[in-house]
Design an enzyme around this catalytic site. Sequence first.
Site, PDB file in Angstrom:
ATOM      1  N   SER A 107       6.590   4.898   7.852  1.00 23.29           N
ATOM      2  CA  SER A 107       5.549   4.860   6.827  1.00 23.29           C
ATOM      3  C   SER A 107       6.019   4.049   5.627  1.00 23.29           C
ATOM      4  O   SER A 107       7.092   4.290   5.086  1.00 23.29           O
ATOM      5  CB  SER A 107       5.217   6.283   6.408  1.00 23.29           C
ATOM      6  OG  SER A 107       4.246   6.246   5.417  1.00 23.29           O
ATOM      7  N   GLY A 108       5.203   3.089   5.219  1.00 23.21           N
ATOM      8  CA  GLY A 108       5.536   2.248   4.059  1.00 23.21           C
ATOM      9  C   GLY A 108       6.332   1.018   4.421  1.00 23.21           C
ATOM     10  O   GLY A 108       6.746   0.267   3.539  1.00 23.21           O
ATOM     11  N   THR A 112       0.451  -2.056   7.973  1.00 27.44           N
ATOM     12  CA  THR A 112      -0.949  -2.399   7.682  1.00 27.44           C
ATOM     13  C   THR A 112      -1.038  -3.791   7.082  1.00 27.44           C
ATOM     14  O   THR A 112      -1.903  -4.588   7.451  1.00 27.44           O
ATOM     15  CB  THR A 112      -1.550  -1.345   6.731  1.00 27.44           C
ATOM     16  OG1 THR A 112      -1.345  -0.081   7.334  1.00 27.44           O
ATOM     17  CG2 THR A 112      -3.015  -1.564   6.497  1.00 27.44           C
ATOM     18  N   ASN A 157       4.238   5.994   0.529  1.00 31.41           N
ATOM     19  CA  ASN A 157       3.435   4.767   0.492  1.00 31.41           C
ATOM     20  C   ASN A 157       2.166   5.055  -0.298  1.00 31.41           C
ATOM     21  O   ASN A 157       1.482   6.031  -0.029  1.00 31.41           O
ATOM     22  CB  ASN A 157       3.093   4.381   1.949  1.00 31.41           C
ATOM     23  CG  ASN A 157       2.317   3.088   2.027  1.00 31.41           C
ATOM     24  OD1 ASN A 157       1.997   2.491   1.007  1.00 31.41           O
ATOM     25  ND2 ASN A 157       2.022   2.670   3.237  1.00 31.41           N
ATOM     26  N   SER A 160      -0.988   4.700   2.272  1.00 27.34           N
ATOM     27  CA  SER A 160      -0.529   5.083   3.604  1.00 27.34           C
ATOM     28  C   SER A 160      -1.711   5.308   4.550  1.00 27.34           C
ATOM     29  O   SER A 160      -2.679   5.977   4.195  1.00 27.34           O
ATOM     30  CB  SER A 160       0.297   6.359   3.482  1.00 27.34           C
ATOM     31  OG  SER A 160       0.748   6.736   4.746  1.00 27.34           O
ATOM     32  N   SER A 161      -1.623   4.709   5.744  1.00 22.63           N
ATOM     33  CA  SER A 161      -2.697   4.896   6.722  1.00 22.63           C
ATOM     34  C   SER A 161      -2.581   6.315   7.259  1.00 22.63           C
ATOM     35  O   SER A 161      -1.538   6.688   7.790  1.00 22.63           O
ATOM     36  CB  SER A 161      -2.550   3.914   7.877  1.00 22.63           C
ATOM     37  OG  SER A 161      -2.276   2.640   7.379  1.00 22.63           O
ATOM     38  N   GLY A 387       3.073   5.256  10.629  1.00 22.19           N
ATOM     39  CA  GLY A 387       4.489   5.089  10.951  1.00 22.19           C
ATOM     40  C   GLY A 387       5.189   6.425  11.131  1.00 22.19           C
ATOM     41  O   GLY A 387       4.646   7.482  10.821  1.00 22.19           O
ATOM     42  N   GLU A 389       7.182   9.575  10.501  1.00 22.67           N
ATOM     43  CA  GLU A 389       7.221  10.282   9.227  1.00 22.67           C
ATOM     44  C   GLU A 389       8.185  11.467   9.276  1.00 22.67           C
ATOM     45  O   GLU A 389       8.163  12.252  10.234  1.00 22.67           O
ATOM     46  CB  GLU A 389       5.839  10.833   8.870  1.00 22.67           C
ATOM     47  CG  GLU A 389       4.927   9.788   8.325  1.00 22.67           C
ATOM     48  CD  GLU A 389       3.563  10.320   7.994  1.00 22.67           C
ATOM     49  OE1 GLU A 389       2.794   9.557   7.387  1.00 22.67           O
ATOM     50  OE2 GLU A 389       3.238  11.461   8.346  1.00 22.67           O
TER      51      GLU A 389
HETATM   52  N1  LIG Z   1       4.401  -8.651   3.309  1.00 23.72           N
HETATM   53  C1  LIG Z   1       4.291  -7.932   2.202  1.00 23.72           C
HETATM   54  N2  LIG Z   1       4.250  -8.545   1.005  1.00 23.72           N
HETATM   55  C2  LIG Z   1       4.142  -7.835  -0.128  1.00 23.72           C
HETATM   56  N3  LIG Z   1       4.052  -6.488  -0.168  1.00 23.72           N
HETATM   57  C3  LIG Z   1       4.081  -5.819   0.998  1.00 23.72           C
HETATM   58  C4  LIG Z   1       4.166  -6.498   2.243  1.00 23.72           C
HETATM   59  N4  LIG Z   1       4.161  -5.568   3.212  1.00 23.72           N
HETATM   60  C5  LIG Z   1       4.037  -4.371   2.592  1.00 23.72           C
HETATM   61  N5  LIG Z   1       3.977  -4.518   1.294  1.00 23.72           N
HETATM   62  C6  LIG Z   1       3.861  -3.434   0.266  1.00 23.72           C
HETATM   63  O1  LIG Z   1       4.205  -2.227   0.852  1.00 23.72           O
HETATM   64  C7  LIG Z   1       3.167  -1.272   0.798  1.00 23.72           C
HETATM   65  C8  LIG Z   1       3.118  -0.449   2.064  1.00 23.72           C
HETATM   66  O2  LIG Z   1       2.752  -1.245   3.144  1.00 23.72           O
HETATM   67  P1  LIG Z   1       1.804  -0.727   4.320  1.00 23.72           P
HETATM   68  O3  LIG Z   1       0.682   0.045   3.777  1.00 23.72           O
HETATM   69  O4  LIG Z   1       1.499  -1.890   5.145  1.00 23.72           O
HETATM   70  O5  LIG Z   1       2.759   0.245   5.049  1.00 23.72           O
HETATM   71  P2  LIG Z   1       2.530   0.920   6.448  1.00 23.72           P
HETATM   72  O6  LIG Z   1       3.653   0.552   7.305  1.00 23.72           O
HETATM   73  O7  LIG Z   1       1.184   0.624   6.927  1.00 23.72           O
HETATM   74  O8  LIG Z   1       2.627   2.457   6.059  1.00 23.72           O
HETATM   75  P3  LIG Z   1       1.847   3.704   6.684  1.00 23.72           P
HETATM   76  O9  LIG Z   1       2.493   4.006   7.980  1.00 23.72           O
HETATM   77  O10 LIG Z   1       2.098   4.761   5.683  1.00 23.72           O
HETATM   78  O11 LIG Z   1       0.490   3.305   6.787  1.00 23.72           O
HETATM   79  C9  LIG Z   1       1.928  -2.097   0.607  1.00 23.72           C
HETATM   80  O12 LIG Z   1       0.971  -1.378  -0.090  1.00 23.72           O
HETATM   81  C10 LIG Z   1       2.449  -3.273  -0.185  1.00 23.72           C
HETATM   82  O13 LIG Z   1       2.472  -2.968  -1.541  1.00 23.72           O
HETATM   83 MG   LIG Z   2      -0.492   1.630   7.188  1.00 19.35          MG
END
Ligand SMILES: Nc1ncnc2c1ncn2[C@@H]1O[C@H](COP(=O)(O)OP(=O)(O)OP(=O)(O)O)[C@@H](O)[C@H]1O
Ligand SMILES: [Mg+2]
Length: 1079
Positions: A107-108, A112, A157, A160-161, A387, A389
């Site tokens: 997660s984070g 996404t 996050n 977070s999805s 992700g 957790e």
């Molecule tokens: N390529 C990137 N460039 C800039 N910031 C990023 C990038 N990837 C992620 N982030 C930052 O990290 C944060 C978390 O990313 P994201 O929501 O994609 O995580 P995740 O893996 O989907 O988590 P979860 O499993 O909780 O959904 C985003 O809100 C963003 O601020």
């Molecule tokens: Mg996500």
Amino acid sequence: MEVKTSLLDNMIGVGDMVLLEPLTEDSFLENLKKRFDHNEIYTYIGSVVISLNPYRSLPIYTPDKVEEYRNRNFYELSPHIYALADEAYRSLRDQDKDQCILITGESGAGKTEASKLVMSYVAAVCGKGQEVNKVKEQLLQSNPVLEAFGNAKTVRNDNSSRFGKYMDIEFDFKGDPLGGVISNYLLEKSRVVKQPRGERNFHIFYQLLSGASDDTLKKLKLERDVSKYNYLSLDSAKVSGLDDAANFRTVRNAMQIVGFMEDEMQSVLELVAAVLKLGNIEFKPESRCNGMDESRIKDKNDLKEMCELLGTEQSVLERAFSYRTVEAKMEKVSTTLNVAQAYYARDALAKNLYSRLFSWLVTRINESIKAQAKTRHKVMGVLDIYGFEIFEDNSFEQFIINYCNEKLQQIFIELTLREEQEEYVREGIEWTNIEYFNNAVICDLIENNQNGILAMLDEECLRPGTVTDETFLDKLNTICADHQHFESRLCKNSKFLNDHSLPHNCFRIQHYAGKVLYRVEGFVDKNNDLLYRDLSQAMYKANHSLIKQLFPEGNPVKVNLKRPPTAGFQFKASVGTLMSNLQTKNPNYIRCIKPNDKKASHVFNESLVCHQARYLGLMENVRVRRAGYAFRQGYEPCLERYKMLCKNTWPHWKGPARQGVEVLMTDLQVPAEEFSYGRSKIFIRNPRTLFFLEEKRKQCLEDLATLIQKIYRGWKCRSHFLLLKKSQIVVASWYRRYAQQKKYQQVKHATTVVQSYTRGWQARKLLRELKYQKKCEEAVTTISAFWHGTQVRREYRKFFRANAGKKIYNFTIQRIMQKYFLGLKSKLPSMSPIDKTWPARPYSFLDGVHAELRRIFHLWRCKKYRSQFTEEKKAVYEEKLEASELFKDKKALYPNSVRQPFKGDYLEISKNPKYQKLSSAVDEKILLADVVNKINRANGKGSPRLFLLTKKNVVLADQKTGQLKANVPLTDLASVSTSTQTDGFFALKLKEGSASAIKGDFLLSSDHLIEIITKLHRISSMAADREKLNIDISDEFLVQFKQDKVCVKFIHGSPKNGNSVSCKRKNNRLLEVSVPASS
Ligand SMILES: Nc1ncnc2c1ncn2[C@@H]1O[C@H](COP(=O)(O)OP(=O)(O)OP(=O)(O)O)[C@@H](O)[C@H]1O
Ligand SMILES: [Mg+2]
């Protein structure tokens, strides 16, 4: 010329871990760190992309970057997520291979974001056009909608999805997007009613409250204040860097683009508001006679508003919160709910309402974005699932989420590590096995149908009797005790008896990514996922189209006594479908790594990264890649793809495919160490060799395309030429015909012109001759006439000279006069004597005649006019004529009198009885009777007197009494004097010595002066015995008053006198009469 680059150019660390030397965990991490510090967040392991979350925006996603990576080979440029997206898209478009992009990480870690980057890249490089752009836009805009409803801030996050998402994007044969299908996996609905400390509910609640207009909030019966709602956590209502209000506008806009109708959006918001209202409903206990407590709603206002929003009857819902009806076969049993149960029912309703709304949103989006065309689609699947957790307090949701991540790891292992190694062995390629951890054993612990944790949970949920979370844990303790990845304090295995980190109500699983401690509390409930039937029926009864759709089981007609499948069962089934779906596609991996736990940029926590690299099996991945071959392909497809590179295999290879490939490789002089021949496939060690082949193929295809183009163009030109030739003949024949026709017309025209000229010339010649002939004849006739004339004149000259001139003159005069008279006759003026017109004379010699004729005509018409007169009229005219002779141009009063008729008797004296005596005294016929003023010589004032005129006398009498004052015989009258002016003064002068003269002359004034004097004059002139009466007209005359002679003088009156005539005595001898000048 295009400059060829490679990921080796300007490389920081190594771009591809396969090239790392020496390969150790330390060097691996060091390489990642070095690259991360230089903003290189992407690193390859062969075709797998490792992505480190930079936690800040980097300028590497610009349109220029998209162009840079477009249509470039994977290893040509420095590692980037775009390179992977491009490779996947091109394989899909050019090689017709369905693709899937598997994004994993905790997660984070940036899954996404990565999925959005892939989608936006594909949208940017695929086809364009109005329809295609609409599809792209809809696909992209589905993200903000789902994120608003399915994402929330967690401690790990901010976005977070809280649901799993797999999206299939469908393309046509050209690579243009046609549409998509989204599958969602288990939304973490417990978050709706409760959030861990420091976390928030789903974004949409906060977005609605801060972004909606006052009007919308009023309609939804909401207040802007977050603290007013029990379901919304207060401690992190505001998240820095997250603008809820702006995001609300983005979501609304995205919903519009995706195709939500205005009323659908309103319905969705109403449901969201209803959930918030539901959270505010509170219960209180009410004691019943049987000693039990029954729950009652504390304040019904929120319930009322919620019911208004959903169109449900308040009483129905209120009852559903107080009672529970259980139906078994034909029996219905109703039990009361206590306060705790009422709260449970309320939260269950809120969770169900929200999660069903979420599923409905996904279905609705799918309706909009689904591909219209029925043709076969190529598919690119993008998987962005929650992700891995590990929380302080992990529950059923984390268990499910982590199970899903286990499965994904499993598929990664399947496809990259195990499958690959097994294939080498199968194909007889020399191979030393590489050790790796296979998590199939953990998957088995969870999902095994007989003794897996999920199966145990289901069994427990379906079991009759008392079922609690503890009985479930007991069951696990017995069944899974021996499993090496299962740990529990009370399990048969005495290993953990003294492990205090393992509480009694928990069990621990050693996941591939680490140990996770799960608290069993809520497992059974959450797995059952039950909603009391009374509530679902109350919802079904709502007068709200969306709510009705969401609770179909509430329809009393369709009561289903069967238990619905458990949440765990459903999830396992959908994950199973997902896995088999992924296995049919060509996988592309993005392994997301979180560099630190603080969401901080520039911080690289080595131990955290190391942990992730380990459980993701990245080192093993590199080893397998290094030892193995980058690419393999069956001999048939390989020969089919590259046969054009060798003369012997092109266009057809007759022998076995393997031999063909061997001939091809020998001919292309590919070094032997670069490839191996397997049983059914050729294995290519280095991607560079593959690129070499691809490059050659591309060149060859270009040559072939040129050849095809050449032949096609030749054929096209030839057929065009033949067509032109054929057309030219048709055109030429038509033109020739036209030209000949035109020429013939010209010749014809010219002939006609020449002919007409010739004929004209001949005709003119003939005419000339005939004219000449005629002239000759005329000349002869003229000459002879002249000759005869001369002869006759010579003969008659003597007679002519004597008489002819006079006769002609007379004749001419006669003719002129005749014409003159006839003309005059027709132009005579009217018979009116006053008509002054007379025709003009035609000849001056007629001057005298003309004037005379005018005079005669006038006299004649005057005579005619007169002849119409009667005797009386004649007398009147004679009088008027006499007046004219006497006064015209002498007295200024005269012109005014012309129009006045001479009436004579103005008093009608004979008829008036007042004057009877007077009229009898005057025995003669009265010719004139009028009232005059007698001027008093003393003061010049006038006194009225009757004035009578007979043939012999002038009589003056008193006007009032008719008493006779004076009777003057006309024979005594010497003269009458009057002025030249407009006054009516006149003096009757008596002959000296006559009887009447004793009293003196009379100075009178009358309005009928002209008539009086004319009549006096006329009478005197008609009497034969009398001399004519003298009429003296002058402005100064003498009047004899008894002995005195008084001069009467007329002057023009001064303006002050006004318009009246006044007479004043000036002295003894002068009476001055002033007459108005203008009168
Ligand atoms: N390529 C990137 N460039 C800039 N910031 C990023 C990038 N990837 C992620 N982030 C930052 O990290 C944060 C978390 O990313 P994201 O929501 O994609 O995580 P995740 O893996 O989907 O988590 P979860 O499993 O909780 O959904 C985003 O809100 C963003 O601020
Ligand atoms: Mg996500």
